[in-house]
Write an enzyme that holds these catalytic residues in place. Structure first.
Site, PDB file in Angstrom:
ATOM      1  CD  GLU A 261      -2.877  -1.192   2.370  1.00  0.00           C
ATOM      2  OE1 GLU A 261      -2.717  -0.370   3.294  1.00  0.00           O
ATOM      3  OE2 GLU A 261      -3.793  -2.024   2.355  1.00  0.00           O
ATOM      4  CG  HIS A 279      -6.200   0.301   4.500  1.00  0.00           C
ATOM      5  ND1 HIS A 279      -5.092  -0.459   4.766  1.00  0.00           N
ATOM      6  CD2 HIS A 279      -7.089   0.006   5.500  1.00  0.00           C
ATOM      7  CE1 HIS A 279      -5.277  -1.165   5.873  1.00  0.00           C
ATOM      8  NE2 HIS A 279      -6.485  -0.890   6.340  1.00  0.00           N
TER       9      HIS A 279
END
Length: 313
Positions: A261, A279
């Site tokens: 990420e 997220h």
């Protein structure tokens, strides 16, 4: 003390300052990498406590902070914290259980509906002046399979009742009381994958769950299945998921988490039958306040020499 989360609500900040705690903020407004953490923290020593989101609190980071007393997770999962290293140092770790369950469950359902009705694609073509009638799937009356029935999984299940769904679940430790109250049927993972129209993941990341959903698991799924992951990216073999989506082995997916990420260069970004979010499952006003207050209270209790609530280590 360094507070890493720029998203902390106003009340937790005021609570910490009222208790005489100096706050130093993450200067970049995004999760810091290991070397960035060490560099930023070295500027403000001594650091006695950290409020952390998903930033990696590794052994090197911990060893760079000789005065560290507590790491308070601004959330629930602590897989980004080296728990072995903190135990060796005697550093306390706390989290905020239940603080973001409803928010993550809401996003899970947003992804389900967006994937089922191709909403992101429909939005794009409408803005382009086109009038494509995209065909999707109904959710009402279908079967949902929930992998992991902690607080988030159960919150997802409660919402499924409003869609008159058959609710299947897989968990190594079934919650029989909740099953009876909500109407959940516990089955094997294989049976869940074969029967569910919607499959959604809500287990924590552990050595046992890492790679839990891979090629074999996608082969069990229906061709019309929608796969959702708002837990942790490492639980899913992303290459296998890409192949399943690319070949139309499954209908669609909705993802809020990734093995890396942000997912820069991830081939999943190329596909139209996957809905992607950054997220943000816990990023609501309500969850932010609950997570922030839980972390702030843990910091204050620790600095006062008390045993903090929601202690993990």
């Amino acid at each position: 003390m360094l507070c890493l989360s720029q998203n902390t609500a106003k009340s937790p900040k005021e609570y910490l300052e009222k208790n005489g705690i100096e706050l130093i903020w993450n200067p970049v407004g995004r999760p810091l990498k290991e070397e960035e953490l060490i560099a930023e923290l070295s500027k403000v020593l001594p650091v006695h406590g950290i409020i952390v989101g998903v930033d990696p609190i590794t052994r090197k980071v911990i060893e760079s902070l000789p005065d560290l007393k507590i790491i308070a997770k601004h959330g629930v999962g602590v897989d980004n914290i080296d728990l072995v290293a903190v135990k060796e140092r005697g550093v306390i770790v706390t989290n905020a259980p239940g603080s973001n369950s409803e928010s993550v469950a809401d996003l899970t359902w947003a992804l389900i509906l967006a994937a089922a009705r191709q909403i992101p694609k429909a939005d794009r073509v409408t803005r382009q002046g086109r009038w494509d009638r995209l065909v999707g799937y109904e959710i009402y009356g279908k079967t949902i399979g929930i992998i992991g029935t902690g607080q988030i999984g159960l919150a997802v299940a409660r919402r499924a009742r409003g869609f008159n769904m058959k609710i299947l679940a897989y968990d190594k430790f079934p919650n029989e009381k909740a099953a009876k109250e909500i109407g959940i049927t516990y089955v094997s993972l294989e049976q869940l994958l074969k029967e569910a129209d919607i499959i959604t993941v809500h287990v924590p990341l552990t050595d046992e769950t890492r790679g839990l959903i891979g090629r074999n698991e996608f082969e069990f799924m229906k061709r019309t299945a929608i796969f959702i992951n708002t837990s942790r990216g490492e639980i899913v073999d992303e290459e296998a998921l890409y192949e399943a989506l690319k070949s139309n082995r499954i209908w669609a997916a909705g993802l809020d988490v990734y093995s890396k990420e942000p997912p820069i260069g991830n081939p999943l970004l190329e596909l139209e039958n996957v809905v992607l979010t950054p997220h943000l499952g816990a990023y609501t006003v309500e969850a932010n306040l609950k997570m922030g207050m839980a972390a702030a209270k843990s910091i204050v209790q620790t600095f006062k020499g008390e045993d903090p609530e929601n202690r993990v280590v």
